[in-house]
Design a protein around this motif. Structure first.
Motif, PDB file in Angstrom:
ATOM      1  N   ASP A  89       1.197  15.049   5.961  1.00 26.77           N
ATOM      2  CA  ASP A  89       0.526  13.847   6.425  1.00 26.77           C
ATOM      3  C   ASP A  89       1.588  12.798   6.731  1.00 26.77           C
ATOM      4  O   ASP A  89       2.280  12.329   5.821  1.00 26.77           O
ATOM      5  CB  ASP A  89      -0.434  13.340   5.354  1.00 26.77           C
ATOM      6  N   ALA A  91       1.405   9.773   7.158  1.00 27.61           N
ATOM      7  CA  ALA A  91       1.192   8.533   6.402  1.00 27.61           C
ATOM      8  C   ALA A  91       1.937   8.564   5.065  1.00 27.61           C
ATOM      9  O   ALA A  91       2.218   7.521   4.484  1.00 27.61           O
ATOM     10  CB  ALA A  91      -0.305   8.309   6.166  1.00 27.61           C
ATOM     11  N   GLN A  92       2.286   9.753   4.593  1.00 34.19           N
ATOM     12  CA  GLN A  92       3.004   9.907   3.327  1.00 34.19           C
ATOM     13  C   GLN A  92       4.517   9.743   3.482  1.00 34.19           C
ATOM     14  O   GLN A  92       5.237   9.741   2.487  1.00 34.19           O
ATOM     15  CB  GLN A  92       2.714  11.283   2.716  1.00 34.19           C
ATOM     16  N   PRO A 172       0.250   3.969   5.026  1.00 36.58           N
ATOM     17  CA  PRO A 172       0.037   4.807   3.840  1.00 36.58           C
ATOM     18  C   PRO A 172      -1.351   4.551   3.259  1.00 36.58           C
ATOM     19  O   PRO A 172      -1.913   3.471   3.432  1.00 36.58           O
ATOM     20  CB  PRO A 172       1.133   4.352   2.876  1.00 36.58           C
ATOM     21  N   PRO A 173      -1.907   5.564   2.594  1.00 34.76           N
ATOM     22  CA  PRO A 173      -3.234   5.391   1.997  1.00 34.76           C
ATOM     23  C   PRO A 173      -3.199   4.300   0.926  1.00 34.76           C
ATOM     24  O   PRO A 173      -2.210   4.132   0.235  1.00 34.76           O
ATOM     25  CB  PRO A 173      -3.564   6.745   1.383  1.00 34.76           C
ATOM     26  N   SER A 174      -4.293   3.548   0.828  1.00 32.64           N
ATOM     27  CA  SER A 174      -4.339   2.450  -0.146  1.00 32.64           C
ATOM     28  C   SER A 174      -4.638   2.933  -1.529  1.00 32.64           C
ATOM     29  O   SER A 174      -5.294   3.802  -1.828  1.00 32.64           O
ATOM     30  CB  SER A 174      -5.400   1.436   0.202  1.00 32.64           C
TER      31      SER A 174
END
Length: 174
Positions: A89, A91-92, A172-174
């Motif tokens: 991912d 976003a990571q 990135p995921p919250s």
């Protein structure tokens, strides 16, 4: 070049693994499920056609068997690709100042044109959407670069200099 380029994703990992995004894996899994459903329908048609007698001149039977071979070939490909996928991912990504798999990169070419591309897996590439394969010459040349870096990429017209203007990743995921 820095030693931390060794951490950069390669188009294909040892052991035959391929990088892809979570969305790319979802699309392949959806295609796999749809193809399995289509296979079931074609098997029913072939069974019906086989029950009609002489198979040597039975067009439904011959066409059904041909279509089953195509479907089975695609099922093997999809199953193998999913099994060997290294899903990452973007976003990571922690090192957001450099170009790695999943980066969206804006670069300028020698004609002062700015182009924006996202580096994705080989099965996700779509030039019309600005998605290029991690195995493409441009992506390979961009890997590891930072904003302001000038890189050279081999094109059919010969080497071309590109300048990295911007690098972004999904949040990135919250």
């Amino acid at each position: 070049m820095d030693d931390d380029l060794d951490d950069a994703p390669l188009p294909q990992l040892p052991g035959g693994k391929f990088y892809m995004t979570p969305l790319g894996r979802q699309r392949l899994q959806a295609e796999l499920a749809a193809t399995r459903g289509e296979r079931h329908r074609v098997v029913e048609i072939v069974a019906w056609a086989a029950g009609n007698g002489d198979r040597s001149e039975n067009a439904d039977y011959k066409e059904g068997k041909r279509r089953l071979r195509e479907i089975d070939r695609r099922l093997r490909f999809l199953t193998n690709r999913i099994a060997h996928a290294e899903v990452f991912d973007p976003a990571q990504q922690t090192q957001r100042d450099r170009v790695f798999f999943g980066a969206t990169v804006t670069y300028a070419n020698q004609r002062d044109e700015e182009l924006t591309v996202t580096i994705v897996g080989v099965d996700e590439a779509d030039m019309a959407a600005g998605k290029i394969s991690i195995g493409s010459p441009v992506a390979l040349a961009l890997l590891g670069a930072r904003r302001g870096d000038e890189i050279s990429v081999r094109t059919p017209r010969g080497p071309e200099a590109l300048e990295v203007v911007d690098i972004t990743y999904p949040p990135p995921p919250s």
